[in-house]
Scaffold this motif. Structure first.
Motif, PDB file in Angstrom:
ATOM      1  N   ASP A  85     -16.025 -10.469 -17.420  1.00 27.68           N
ATOM      2  CA  ASP A  85     -17.462 -10.557 -17.802  1.00 27.68           C
ATOM      3  C   ASP A  85     -18.178  -9.249 -17.153  1.00 27.68           C
ATOM      4  O   ASP A  85     -18.266  -9.100 -15.921  1.00 27.68           O
ATOM      5  CB  ASP A  85     -18.115 -11.876 -17.134  1.00 27.68           C
ATOM      6  CG  ASP A  85     -19.538 -12.008 -17.375  1.00 27.68           C
ATOM      7  OD1 ASP A  85     -20.399 -11.100 -17.966  1.00 27.68           O
ATOM      8  OD2 ASP A  85     -20.005 -13.141 -17.040  1.00 27.68           O
ATOM      9  N   LEU A  86     -18.712  -8.455 -18.053  1.00 30.53           N
ATOM     10  CA  LEU A  86     -19.235  -7.025 -17.438  1.00 30.53           C
ATOM     11  C   LEU A  86     -20.624  -7.250 -17.370  1.00 30.53           C
ATOM     12  O   LEU A  86     -21.544  -6.219 -17.244  1.00 30.53           O
ATOM     13  CB  LEU A  86     -18.781  -5.993 -18.194  1.00 30.53           C
ATOM     14  CG  LEU A  86     -17.362  -5.803 -18.569  1.00 30.53           C
ATOM     15  CD1 LEU A  86     -16.916  -4.372 -19.413  1.00 30.53           C
ATOM     16  CD2 LEU A  86     -16.652  -5.760 -17.283  1.00 30.53           C
ATOM     17  N   SER A  87     -21.358  -8.383 -17.443  1.00 24.26           N
ATOM     18  CA  SER A  87     -22.912  -8.501 -17.320  1.00 24.26           C
ATOM     19  C   SER A  87     -23.132  -8.129 -15.982  1.00 24.26           C
ATOM     20  O   SER A  87     -22.340  -8.203 -15.135  1.00 24.26           O
ATOM     21  CB  SER A  87     -23.424 -10.064 -17.303  1.00 24.26           C
ATOM     22  OG  SER A  87     -22.583 -10.862 -16.525  1.00 24.26           O
ATOM     23  N   ALA A 138     -14.440   2.939 -16.510  1.00 24.06           N
ATOM     24  CA  ALA A 138     -15.533   2.063 -17.165  1.00 24.06           C
ATOM     25  C   ALA A 138     -16.041   2.232 -18.406  1.00 24.06           C
ATOM     26  O   ALA A 138     -16.583   1.257 -19.210  1.00 24.06           O
ATOM     27  CB  ALA A 138     -16.855   1.991 -16.298  1.00 24.06           C
ATOM     28  N   SER A 139     -16.029   3.569 -18.762  1.00 29.41           N
ATOM     29  CA  SER A 139     -16.137   3.848 -20.200  1.00 29.41           C
ATOM     30  C   SER A 139     -15.231   3.235 -21.188  1.00 29.41           C
ATOM     31  O   SER A 139     -15.881   2.928 -22.287  1.00 29.41           O
ATOM     32  CB  SER A 139     -15.979   5.564 -20.432  1.00 29.41           C
ATOM     33  OG  SER A 139     -16.240   5.926 -21.666  1.00 29.41           O
ATOM     34  N   ARG A 158     -14.540   0.282 -20.818  1.00 29.04           N
ATOM     35  CA  ARG A 158     -14.732  -1.116 -20.376  1.00 29.04           C
ATOM     36  C   ARG A 158     -13.757  -1.810 -19.698  1.00 29.04           C
ATOM     37  O   ARG A 158     -13.674  -2.746 -20.053  1.00 29.04           O
ATOM     38  CB  ARG A 158     -15.147  -1.900 -21.997  1.00 29.04           C
ATOM     39  CG  ARG A 158     -16.262  -1.257 -22.518  1.00 29.04           C
ATOM     40  CD  ARG A 158     -17.582  -1.212 -21.852  1.00 29.04           C
ATOM     41  NE  ARG A 158     -19.015  -0.606 -22.382  1.00 29.04           N
ATOM     42  CZ  ARG A 158     -19.361   0.515 -22.036  1.00 29.04           C
ATOM     43  NH1 ARG A 158     -18.766   1.262 -21.557  1.00 29.04           N
ATOM     44  NH2 ARG A 158     -20.364   0.927 -22.807  1.00 29.04           N
ATOM     45  N   HIS A 167     -12.564  -3.729 -16.340  1.00 28.72           N
ATOM     46  CA  HIS A 167     -13.457  -4.769 -15.553  1.00 28.72           C
ATOM     47  C   HIS A 167     -13.612  -3.944 -14.238  1.00 28.72           C
ATOM     48  O   HIS A 167     -12.651  -2.754 -13.818  1.00 28.72           O
ATOM     49  CB  HIS A 167     -12.643  -5.890 -15.425  1.00 28.72           C
ATOM     50  CG  HIS A 167     -11.323  -6.104 -14.925  1.00 28.72           C
ATOM     51  ND1 HIS A 167     -10.849  -5.645 -13.696  1.00 28.72           N
ATOM     52  CD2 HIS A 167      -9.991  -6.264 -15.606  1.00 28.72           C
ATOM     53  CE1 HIS A 167      -9.607  -5.730 -13.396  1.00 28.72           C
ATOM     54  NE2 HIS A 167      -9.250  -6.057 -14.627  1.00 28.72           N
ATOM     55  N   GLU A 193     -22.242   3.176 -16.247  1.00 27.18           N
ATOM     56  CA  GLU A 193     -21.273   3.526 -17.196  1.00 27.18           C
ATOM     57  C   GLU A 193     -21.346   2.347 -18.220  1.00 27.18           C
ATOM     58  O   GLU A 193     -21.035   2.659 -19.639  1.00 27.18           O
ATOM     59  CB  GLU A 193     -19.935   3.924 -16.816  1.00 27.18           C
ATOM     60  CG  GLU A 193     -19.136   4.519 -17.989  1.00 27.18           C
ATOM     61  CD  GLU A 193     -19.833   6.001 -18.604  1.00 27.18           C
ATOM     62  OE1 GLU A 193     -19.704   6.131 -19.746  1.00 27.18           O
ATOM     63  OE2 GLU A 193     -20.433   6.626 -17.733  1.00 27.18           O
ATOM     64  N   TYR A 194     -21.497   1.167 -17.931  1.00 25.07           N
ATOM     65  CA  TYR A 194     -21.389   0.005 -18.681  1.00 25.07           C
ATOM     66  C   TYR A 194     -22.696   0.093 -19.691  1.00 25.07           C
ATOM     67  O   TYR A 194     -22.597  -0.513 -20.836  1.00 25.07           O
ATOM     68  CB  TYR A 194     -21.119  -1.249 -18.180  1.00 25.07           C
ATOM     69  CG  TYR A 194     -20.073  -1.691 -17.388  1.00 25.07           C
ATOM     70  CD1 TYR A 194     -18.668  -1.016 -17.847  1.00 25.07           C
ATOM     71  CD2 TYR A 194     -20.090  -2.360 -16.072  1.00 25.07           C
ATOM     72  CE1 TYR A 194     -17.806  -1.210 -17.211  1.00 25.07           C
ATOM     73  CE2 TYR A 194     -18.904  -2.627 -15.608  1.00 25.07           C
ATOM     74  CZ  TYR A 194     -17.520  -2.105 -16.020  1.00 25.07           C
ATOM     75  OH  TYR A 194     -16.672  -2.428 -15.252  1.00 25.07           O
ATOM     76  N   ARG A 240     -22.513   4.555 -24.131  1.00 25.22           N
ATOM     77  CA  ARG A 240     -21.753   4.287 -25.389  1.00 25.22           C
ATOM     78  C   ARG A 240     -20.126   4.357 -25.053  1.00 25.22           C
ATOM     79  O   ARG A 240     -19.770   4.900 -23.947  1.00 25.22           O
ATOM     80  CB  ARG A 240     -21.804   5.522 -26.193  1.00 25.22           C
ATOM     81  CG  ARG A 240     -20.881   5.439 -27.606  1.00 25.22           C
ATOM     82  CD  ARG A 240     -21.291   6.587 -28.387  1.00 25.22           C
ATOM     83  NE  ARG A 240     -21.580   7.806 -27.599  1.00 25.22           N
ATOM     84  CZ  ARG A 240     -20.502   8.699 -27.482  1.00 25.22           C
ATOM     85  NH1 ARG A 240     -19.049   8.511 -27.703  1.00 25.22           N
ATOM     86  NH2 ARG A 240     -20.653   9.934 -26.860  1.00 25.22           N
ATOM     87  N   PRO A 241     -19.468   2.956 -25.494  1.00 20.40           N
ATOM     88  CA  PRO A 241     -18.064   3.076 -24.891  1.00 20.40           C
ATOM     89  C   PRO A 241     -17.199   4.336 -25.221  1.00 20.40           C
ATOM     90  O   PRO A 241     -17.743   4.782 -26.200  1.00 20.40           O
ATOM     91  CB  PRO A 241     -17.698   1.489 -25.846  1.00 20.40           C
ATOM     92  CG  PRO A 241     -18.826   1.099 -26.165  1.00 20.40           C
ATOM     93  CD  PRO A 241     -19.946   2.221 -26.427  1.00 20.40           C
TER      94      PRO A 241
END
Length: 418
Positions: free
Chosen positions: A165-167, A247-248, A250, A252, A392-393, A396-397
């Motif tokens: 969960d990257l919130s 992090a780019s 995505r 965790h 970074e989250y 843009r991925p």
């Protein structure tokens, strides 16, 4: 009249807006004419200013591009740390002043959220702590601190079902539990744990018995706490860049920290303080810096703990930590040895002390092993890696994907034969 940002920092000049958008200044005014941006005139001048939030929103809609950088040096926009004029700042506030006044956890919260939470303390969840301790306990005794921390991160990740969960709030919650989990997973040196209970103090007091068997005194713990706060972030160091790349993609937060730890173990990064520790110990043993410095230079090695490419003078982190170590009675000999090293090398080369030399004074004076500075660095910088991951989250991925410049044989080549 020269354009200037307004004092509150929420208005950007045309040049600053162009840099954020990755366009020419003329294009910024084209956005205004199309109604995509609003502008205000500088009072008494001919320039315009732009709302930073509006510029950032437009950048997200149009596909944000990075500012041009010198050849071979990638640039990444960040609002976390600024280095300039031999000083450095966390979110615009002098980082040395933050470290001198606030505890490590409070500075970490400032870096993550831009809000100060006086008295905040981080707590390790029982399940994660036990998993990390068991994993670290299974390692061979000769393993170094970074080995133990890498294993502890993996164990803590496995114990956290919310790691994907990257919130923002979930990432922050995980960070507040991961850092004390890493400290708890490290083995205690000697039998002083009861004198330094984790429940009665901050992270520096929890970390102390993991670094030395000596009893903690308040000036020494204060110096350790300041060292942790000073080292939280330092722009895009190699380990931080690795963390942002993770992090780019995505990854965790635990994987982000693992990426940072992998780079930190290099001798040119986190392990540099250990070299300075060994040098200081030798200076004390031989009674002066001159023969030790001469041996380093004769062997073609640089003298550890001196110079930093981002500072022309003394590293501000070192200056702050040296000042605190002045209040540690047992640090006198190590401080004198460090000054001797600086004075000896300054005869020919104008190099100043950096944070590695100051960390070495702390570790030598406190009876810590040479690897202690690396441990302090890794624990501290974990908060910085999390801050960069959060930033970074929001980008843009997979944007950190450079193109390779192929230099191999030109195709088509014949199929190789056995």
């Amino acid at each position: 009249m020269t354009e200037r940002s307004e004092a509150d920092g929420q208005r950007l000049t045309t040049r600053e807006a162009a840099e954020r958008l990755g366009v020419k200044p003329e294009t910024v005014y084209a956005y205004v004419s199309r109604g995509q941006l609003s502008s205000s005139r500088v009072p008494g001048g001919r320039g315009s200013t732009f709302d930073a939030a509006e510029v950032d929103a437009l950048a997200r809609r149009t596909g944000r591009r990075e500012t041009a950088s010198p050849p071979g040096e990638p640039a990444v926009r960040t609002g976390i740390t600024l280095i300039g004029d031999d000083r450095y700042y966390f979110r615009g506030v002098d980082a040395t002043e933050l470290a001198a006044r606030y505890a490590y956890e409070e500075v970490a919260e400032w870096l993550w959220t831009g809000e100060l939470r006086p008295g905040v303390r981080f707590t390790a969840p029982e399940q994660a702590m036990e998993a990390a301790r068991r994993a670290v306990g299974a390692l061979p005794v000769h393993c170094g601190p970074t080995d133990r921390l890498r294993v502890a991160v993996v164990a803590a990740a496995a114990a956290d079902p919310l790691r994907f969960d990257l919130s923002r709030e979930t990432v922050l919650g995980g960070a507040r539990s991961l850092i004390p989990t890493l400290v708890a997973a490290l083995p205690t040196v000697g039998g002083v744990a009861e004198d330094c209970p984790s429940a009665s103090g901050g992270l520096a007091r929890q970390l102390w018995p993991k670094l030395t068997a000596r009893r903690p005194d308040e000036p020494s713990v204060a110096a350790l706490d300041a060292a942790l706060a000073l080292l939280i972030d330092h722009d895009l160091a190699a380990s931080t860049l690795a963390a942002r790349v993770a992090a780019s993609a995505r990854a965790h937060p635990y994987a982000v920290v693992s990426a940072g730890l992998g780079v930190l173990e290099g001798p040119l990064h986190g392990a540099a303080s250990g070299l300075a520790h060994r040098m200081l110990a030798e200076v004390l043993e031989r009674g002066g810096a001159a023969p030790v410095v001469a041996d380093h230079l004769r062997a073609g090695r640089r003298v550890p703990g001196l110079g930093h490419r981002l500072y022309t003078g003394e590293d501000p982190r070192a200056r702050t930590l040296f000042g605190l170590l002045e209040h540690v009675p047992q640090a006198g000999p190590a401080l004198a040895a460090a000054r001797d090293v600086v004075a000896t090398t300054a005869r020919d080369v104008p190099l100043h002390a950096n944070i590695d030399l100051a960390l070495a004074v702390l570790s030598v004076a406190s009876g810590m092993p040479a690897e202690a500075g690396e441990t302090v660095f890794a624990i501290s910088r974990t908060a910085g890696w999390i801050a960069h991951a959060l930033e970074e989250y929001g980008e843009r991925p997979l944007r950190m994907r450079p193109s390779g410049h192929y230099t191999g044989p030109r195709p088509p080549q014949p199929l190789p034969s056995p």
